[in-house]
Enzyme design. Structure first.
Site, PDB file in Angstrom:
ATOM      1  N   ASN A  51       1.396   3.418  -2.869  1.00 21.39           N
ATOM      2  CA  ASN A  51       1.981   3.845  -4.158  1.00 21.39           C
ATOM      3  C   ASN A  51       1.522   5.254  -4.533  1.00 21.39           C
ATOM      4  OD1 ASN A  51       2.897   1.249  -4.221  1.00 21.39           O
ATOM      5  ND2 ASN A  51       1.599   0.569  -5.909  1.00 21.39           N
TER       6      ASN A  51
ATOM      7  N   SER B 214      -7.138  -5.837  -5.852  1.00 18.91           N
ATOM      8  CA  SER B 214      -8.310  -6.389  -5.160  1.00 18.91           C
ATOM      9  C   SER B 214      -9.551  -6.212  -6.041  1.00 18.91           C
ATOM     10  CB  SER B 214      -8.526  -5.670  -3.831  1.00 18.91           C
ATOM     11  OG  SER B 214      -8.971  -4.358  -4.065  1.00 18.91           O
TER      12      SER B 214
ATOM     13  N   ASP C 103       0.836  -1.203   0.000  1.00 20.02           N
ATOM     14  CA  ASP C 103       0.000   0.000   0.000  1.00 20.02           C
ATOM     15  C   ASP C 103       0.874   1.258   0.000  1.00 20.02           C
ATOM     16  OD1 ASP C 103      -2.281   1.490   0.041  1.00 20.02           O
ATOM     17  OD2 ASP C 103      -2.760   1.125   2.136  1.00 20.02           O
TER      18      ASP C 103
ATOM     19  N   HIS D  12       3.017   3.306  -8.848  1.00 14.89           N
ATOM     20  CA  HIS D  12       2.819   1.879  -9.136  1.00 14.89           C
ATOM     21  C   HIS D  12       4.053   1.299  -9.829  1.00 14.89           C
ATOM     22  CE1 HIS D  12      -1.186   2.246  -7.707  1.00 14.89           C
ATOM     23  NE2 HIS D  12      -1.654   2.924  -8.731  1.00 14.89           N
TER      24      HIS D  12
ATOM     25  N   LEU E 189      11.055 -20.459  -4.423  1.00 15.44           N
ATOM     26  CA  LEU E 189       9.925 -19.684  -3.895  1.00 15.44           C
ATOM     27  C   LEU E 189       8.669 -19.820  -4.766  1.00 15.44           C
ATOM     28  CD1 LEU E 189       9.065 -17.254  -1.934  1.00 15.44           C
ATOM     29  CD2 LEU E 189       9.653 -15.783  -3.869  1.00 15.44           C
TER      30      LEU E 189
HETATM   31  C1  FPP Z   1      -1.804   0.388  -3.407  1.00 13.51           C
HETATM   32  O1  FPP Z   1      -1.333   1.667  -3.617  1.00 13.51           O
HETATM   33  C2  FPP Z   1      -1.291  -0.577  -4.339  1.00 13.51           C
HETATM   34  C3  FPP Z   1      -2.001  -1.289  -5.281  1.00 13.51           C
HETATM   35  C4  FPP Z   1      -3.175  -0.811  -5.998  1.00 13.51           C
HETATM   36  C5  FPP Z   1      -1.593  -2.640  -5.569  1.00 13.51           C
HETATM   37  C6  FPP Z   1      -0.127  -2.879  -5.761  1.00 13.51           C
HETATM   38  C7  FPP Z   1       0.297  -2.614  -7.142  1.00 13.51           C
HETATM   39  C8  FPP Z   1       1.585  -2.500  -7.508  1.00 13.51           C
HETATM   40  C9  FPP Z   1       2.733  -2.676  -6.591  1.00 13.51           C
HETATM   41  C10 FPP Z   1       1.832  -2.136  -8.930  1.00 13.51           C
HETATM   42  C11 FPP Z   1       2.570  -3.151  -9.701  1.00 13.51           C
HETATM   43  C12 FPP Z   1       1.955  -4.492  -9.612  1.00 13.51           C
HETATM   44  C13 FPP Z   1       2.324  -5.486 -10.415  1.00 13.51           C
HETATM   45  C14 FPP Z   1       1.901  -6.877 -10.124  1.00 13.51           C
HETATM   46  C15 FPP Z   1       3.175  -5.237 -11.568  1.00 13.51           C
HETATM   47  P1  FPP Z   1      -2.417   2.823  -3.580  1.00 13.51           P
HETATM   48  O2  FPP Z   1      -2.609   3.288  -4.972  1.00 13.51           O
HETATM   49  O3  FPP Z   1      -3.653   2.351  -2.889  1.00 13.51           O
HETATM   50  O4  FPP Z   1      -1.679   3.889  -2.707  1.00 13.51           O
HETATM   51  P2  FPP Z   1      -2.383   5.051  -1.861  1.00 13.51           P
HETATM   52  O5  FPP Z   1      -3.178   4.370  -0.760  1.00 13.51           O
HETATM   53  O6  FPP Z   1      -1.216   5.823  -1.329  1.00 13.51           O
HETATM   54  O7  FPP Z   1      -3.230   5.853  -2.807  1.00 13.51           O
END
Ligand code: FPP
Length: 257
Positions: A27, A70, A25, A42, A136
């Site tokens: 990004n 999700s 979480d 991301h 893994l």
């Molecule tokens: C949450 O950050 C993250 C996600 C939506 C999922 C994780 C996705 C990645 C790490 C991108 C790459 C994934 C792959 C498999 C290539 P957020 O956007 O909710 O962050 P925030 O809460 O700060 O807005």
């Protein structure tokens, strides 16, 4: 280098978790802090994935389950969803060789049928190519919902009851564990959540029953090897009692390899 060499390098004791799950979480916040578009966060997050997968393999973990998307994430703005999907496709394409080199076997859980045909194909291909790897197990949770997974398990069990394969009184906890999409994996010993939020967010609801939780304020794109090692060191200090009174720290129970 062997697993014990890496344990020494990272100053870790031998009893590591077998299965680590991560809610990646932060990004968006990472990008916002830098006045960058969310997708930049991301993209940087995908680099964290690469690093954490590599270290997990080096340390001989059995499974790493990552909450990549999700079912609720479909509600994000269309442009963000489409860029995330593009990133996933790129990841699957570009990482296969890296996974093979590190002996990592890829798997996926979730409603992968919700993904576009192209991504499903890319995913199938990567799963197939890495299927003989023995290190893994990297599990990507994609269009995943813990409640949906439990609902599907209940449906599957109900069908078996209906057909007379099992009796209602024959349903045990293990029956449910095995019917889940994670049924073949070891128990989740450690759940890591980045960016400081204290929520489970519909992730691995049944599987987290006895997991240790580690929440860090570090945002996912900043979460790299030293942060992961810190989480593992913290895990090694925990007294796991599994609801009983005796600590099992250091003993060879569920998490020893
Ligand atoms: C949450 O950050 C993250 C996600 C939506 C999922 C994780 C996705 C990645 C790490 C991108 C790459 C994934 C792959 C498999 C290539 P957020 O956007 O909710 O962050 P925030 O809460 O700060 O807005």
């Amino acid at each position: 280098m062997s697993v014990s060499d890496y344990l020494k390098r990272y100053r870790l004791k031998p009893h590591l978790p077998r299965h680590v799950a991560i809610i990646m979480d932060g990004n968006g916040r990472w990008a916002k802090k830098r006045h960058l578009p969310r997708i930049a966060g991301h993209r940087a997050g995908a680099l964290s994935i690469r690093e954490i997968v590599r270290v997990s393999g080096q340390l001989g973990l059995s499974a790493l389950t990552l909450y990549a998307f999700s079912t609720e994430n479909w509600k994000r703005p269309r442009q963000e969803v489409s860029l995330l999907m593009k990133l996933l496709r790129q990841y699957l394409r570009s990482e296969v060789q890296e996974l093979l080199q590190n002996n990592v076997r890829l798997g996926a859980i979730g409603n992968t049928k919700d993904l576009s045909g192209e991504i499903q194909e890319e995913l199938e291909k990567a799963i197939q190519i890495t299927s003989r790897c023995t290190g893994l197990n990297l599990i990507l949770a994609l269009s995943y919902s813990g409640r949906t997974d439990l609902t599907n398990a209940v449906k599957e069990i109900a069908k078996k009851v209906k057909s007379g394969k099992i009796k209602p009184e024959g349903i045990k906890e293990e029956t449910i564990t095995k019917a889940l999409s994670t049924g073949a994996l070891p128990e989740v010993d450690l759940l890591i959540r980045t960016s400081g939020e204290m929520r489970v967010s519909n992730f691995l609801l049944w599987e987290l029953a006895y997991s240790e939780f580690y929440v860090t304020k570090t945002l996912w794109p900043d979460f790299r090897t030293p942060h992961f090692i810190a989480a593992l060191r913290d895990f090694q200090k925990r007294q796991r009692r599994f609801g009983g009174v005796e600590s099992v720290i250091g003993s060879v129970t569920s998490w020893a390899r």
